[in-house]
Scaffold this motif. Structure first.
Motif, mmCIF file in Angstrom:
data_model
loop_
_atom_site.group_PDB
_atom_site.id
_atom_site.type_symbol
_atom_site.label_atom_id
_atom_site.label_comp_id
_atom_site.label_asym_id
_atom_site.label_seq_id
_atom_site.Cartn_x
_atom_site.Cartn_y
_atom_site.Cartn_z
ATOM 1 N N CYS B 117 0.839 -1.194 0.000
ATOM 2 C CA CYS B 117 0.000 0.000 0.000
ATOM 3 C C CYS B 117 0.878 1.250 0.000
ATOM 4 O O CYS B 117 1.919 1.285 0.661
ATOM 5 C CB CYS B 117 -0.870 -0.024 1.241
ATOM 6 N N HIS B 119 0.206 3.885 1.336
ATOM 7 C CA HIS B 119 0.074 4.601 2.601
ATOM 8 C C HIS B 119 1.210 4.201 3.542
ATOM 9 O O HIS B 119 2.177 4.928 3.677
ATOM 10 C CB HIS B 119 -1.305 4.306 3.221
ATOM 11 N N LEU B 120 1.122 3.006 4.129
ATOM 12 C CA LEU B 120 2.191 2.579 5.039
ATOM 13 C C LEU B 120 2.679 1.157 4.748
ATOM 14 O O LEU B 120 3.222 0.493 5.628
ATOM 15 C CB LEU B 120 1.728 2.700 6.493
ATOM 16 N N CYS B 135 -6.883 -2.315 1.163
ATOM 17 C CA CYS B 135 -5.795 -2.487 2.120
ATOM 18 C C CYS B 135 -6.385 -2.801 3.493
ATOM 19 O O CYS B 135 -7.322 -2.133 3.927
ATOM 20 C CB CYS B 135 -4.957 -1.216 2.176
ATOM 21 N N HIS B 138 -5.662 0.505 7.018
ATOM 22 C CA HIS B 138 -6.421 1.713 7.334
ATOM 23 C C HIS B 138 -7.462 1.993 6.262
ATOM 24 O O HIS B 138 -7.927 3.112 6.110
ATOM 25 C CB HIS B 138 -5.503 2.913 7.506
HETATM 26 S S1 FES Z 1 -1.245 0.913 4.829
HETATM 27 FE FE1 FES Z 1 -2.831 0.762 3.404
HETATM 28 S S2 FES Z 1 -4.240 2.160 4.117
HETATM 29 FE FE2 FES Z 1 -2.649 2.369 5.552
#
Ligand code: FES
Lengths: 500, 189
Positions: B117, B119-120, B135, B138
């Motif tokens: 992802c 994001h993180l 994902c 989050h």
């Molecule tokens: S790691 Fe995918 S939404 Fe945060």
């Protein structure tokens, strides 16, 4: 024989001067009131130290069996859990004594804060204490990585991604942290070095300094309302008080020993009853359905990050921890004089209440993690049967589409399913057909929480889904908007092409 | 007896206020040698701890072109050659591959998306029913093109570098992608 040993001991002591140095230290006077019931406030620091000793002992034990290699670590953990004599117990004890250490540190710190014991002349003692807290948290994080399972793997991934957000230096930091290009053996070896050499080294050094400072500056007397700290006169009054003091090595220490023994007993019982933590699934990054969770001391941060708007989350990841640490460092420099008694320091008491409430709420949210979709709810949680009772064929078709399009991963029905979006059990009573179509096709405007399903559904599927959703109403309630067909204020206007 | 004071004091009196040249030289020499020793020690140690190991790009086979039907997304798991020999299963890597047909130039067009992802870094799953990547961490959601659909990710999924060689799809072995260290480097903005 005994005589001989005694002589040898005396000879060593005469040469090394152990008792000449240590004995006065042990017998150093502490304020008399510590000998009384107030002394019970002073036991938490020594209890964290006792638990640290358990950590060192169990840690050394575990390191004799654990293999810090990516291909063997998981197996060696299973071996510890199931085959090595008492391996399960050592692992459990290492985890719960570590947890206990964090708890004791927090209580110790809170007590020192509330009693104003960090004030003149013990500012540095507090600062070093904050460093000890940071080291302990570092031990917790690195320790979780050594439990080389899915949580460890993805914990490392999340940590790496956070570090990767640092401007310019990000890639370099990630590479240094992971020890290579991917998460794997090199990363595990790095975290092993951090967990058994680097952080413990720092921790023991800081602990030595902390204890030295405690000896040098003396143990603060229990606060008395009205007795203010004034750097000009403090030393004199304190030394006057010590003249009437009691030796530390004596009854004052007895409470510490009692409480430490109690803490150890509790930790051992918990370890024996609950057993070792994990490992859970093996660290195979292609295993789907991973749902990594941080360890409990970090759940509040997980909650804070997930609840904060994306626009400021980089700030929270990178700057906020530094600010927290900085604020803790600054505590004794903001107020190092004046009243110490909590009854005269309402702001300090309020601060403690606010901080712990916030941490508690965020931790609770972190445990619940309503922001995480339930990845298999669409296939695992069927539509509750009473929501299908007496529905038309189109509505039934809609219920099927609703499942099939993975809506349940984020939307619960009757409380079952994901909680990222609202529960839709009674959605038909609050949104009209047109509003539903708009919401589904466009998602949250600007790409907020809900993806736009406009292109992910055929017009027929949309039709059926909306028919099903409109039918979701408490018994006897009319569909939303059927009484008065004027648009509800604040809703997004309906686009011309609804279902293209 | 007074005239026979210890010789050391006599020596000191010979050079009032100044260090003897021999001692000054020795101090200077010690400083220089100390600096040399420190430098000799520091540079290799810094290199050991922080330098990157450079390797030529490595290509991993994803499968024959015929394995990728038009407009469908396939998740391919492979053993990442960027691994250490003792990596175990952690070197297993997944990517999402989508065949997009032939471009205007008649060349095959693929989309290879990292599973991490944006994001993180959690692993996104492909849901063919809704045509979305989701994902678990989050709630980041992406469309089939890898574009961000919703949730906290600041961008779309990371694209891998790919090529077609001898009728096979190959990708460049991907490192762990992060926001400032994507897989396509200069190709992306
Ligand atoms: S790691 Fe995918 S939404 Fe945060």
């Amino acid at each position: 024989m005994y005589q001989l040993l005694l002589k040898l001991g005396q000879w060593i002591d005469a040469r090394a001067g152990v008792s000449a140095t240590l004995w006065p230290m042990m017998r150093h006077p502490v304020p008399r009131s510590i000998d009384g019931p107030m002394g019970w406030w002073y036991v938490f620091g020594s209890a964290s130290m006792t638990l640290l000793l358990i950590q060192i002992l169990t840690g050394i034990g575990l390191s004799m069996v654990y293999v810090p290699s990516a291909d063997k670590a998981y197996e060696s953990l299973l071996y510890l859990d199931y085959e090595h004599p008492w391996g399960w117990f050592l692992r459990a004890l290492h985890y719960y004594a570590g947890s206990g250490m964090v708890v004791m540190l927090l209580i110790h710190m809170t007590q020192v804060f509330l009693h104003g014991a960090y004030k003149y002349p013990r500012e540095l003692t507090w600062v070093v204490g904050v460093l000890l807290l940071a080291c302990t948290m570092g031990m917790f994080f690195t320790g979780q990585i050594l439990r080389w399972d899915t949580d460890a793997y993805w914990g490392l991934a999340v940590g790496g991604s956070m570090a990767g957000r640092v401007p310019v230096l990000g890639p370099f930091i990630v590479h240094t942290l992971l020890g290579g290009e991917i998460i794997g053996a090199s990363s595990l070896s790095r975290f092993f070095a951090l967990h058994v050499f680097i952080i413990p080294g720092a921790l023991l050094a800081f602990l030595g300094l902390h204890l030295w400072l405690v000896l040098r500056c003396g143990i603060s007397a229990p606060p008395v309302p009205g007795e203010v700290v004034d750097p000009a006169t403090y030393e004199k009054t304190y030394h006057e008080e010590l003249k009437r003091g009691v030796p530390f090595f004596g009854d004052a220490l007895l409470k510490d020993i009692f409480f430490s023994a109690l803490a150890v007993t509790i930790v051992v019982i918990i370890a024996a009853v609950v057993g070792p933590k994990g490992p859970n699934e093996p660290p195979d990054p292609t295993l789907l359905g991973a749902n990594p969770r941080p360890e409990w001391p970090f759940l509040w941060l997980f909650g804070l990050l997930s609840l904060s708007p994306p626009a400021i989350e980089t700030f929270i990841m990178l700057v906020f921890p530094v600010l927290v640490l900085g604020a803790l460092f600054l505590v004794p420099f903001v107020s190092n004089r004046g009243e110490r008694a909590p009854s005269r320091r309402p702001v300090a008491v309020l601060l403690v209440i606010v901080i712990y409430t916030t941490l508690g709420v965020l931790t609770y949210e972190g445990v619940q993690a309503p922001w995480s979709p339930v990845m298999n709810a669409w296939s695992g949680d069927p539509v509750p049967i009473d929501l299908l009772d007496g529905r038309s064929p189109l509505e039934l078709q809609g219920a099927a589409v609703f499942q099939f399009k993975n809506c349940r991963n984020c939307h619960a029905l009757d409380g079952i399913g994901g909680r990222r979006g609202p529960d839709l059990t009674t959605i038909g009573a609050s949104l009209t057909r047109d509003q539903l179509i708009t919401q589904i096709s466009n998602g949250t405007p600007g790409g907020g929480n809900m993806p736009a399903y406009g292109k992910q559904m055929s017009p027929a599927e949309m039709d059926a889904t909306v028919a099903f959703l409109v039918s979701l109403r408490p018994n006897g309630q009319v569909p939303a908007g059927s009484v008065e067909d004027s648009p509800i204020e604040g809703t997004t206007p309906q686009p011309e092409s609804l279902t293209e | 007896m007074d005239t026979q004071t210890p010789s050391t004091t006599t020596v000191k009196h010979e050079c009032p206020g100044a260090t003897p040249p021999r001692r000054a030289f020795f101090r200077w020499l010690t400083g220089l040698l100390g600096a040399t020793a420190t430098g000799l020690l520091t540079l290799p140690i810094l290199g050991y701890f922080f330098a990157r190991r450079t390797r030529p790009a490595m290509w991993v086979e994803m499968g024959a072109l015929a394995d990728f039907p038009l407009g469908e997304t396939r998740t391919i798991n492979f053993d990442n050659p960027l691994r250490q020999p003792w990596d175990g299963m952690t070197s297993l890597t997944g990517v999402h591959v989508r065949y997009q047909g032939q471009g205007d130039d008649g060349k095959e067009q693929f989309l290879v998306l990292a599973a991490n992802c944006a994001h993180l870094g959690c692993p996104v799953s492909w849901f063919p029913q809704s045509g979305l990547f989701m994902c678990p961490c989050h709630g980041g959601v992406y469309y089939e093109t890898g574009e961000r659909a919703s949730g906290p990710p600041p961008r779309g999924l990371f694209h891998c570098v790919w090529r077609v060689k001898d009728g096979k799809l190959e990708i460049e072995a991907p490192h762990y992608p992060t926001l400032h260290d994507t897989l396509t480097g200069s190709l992306e903005s």
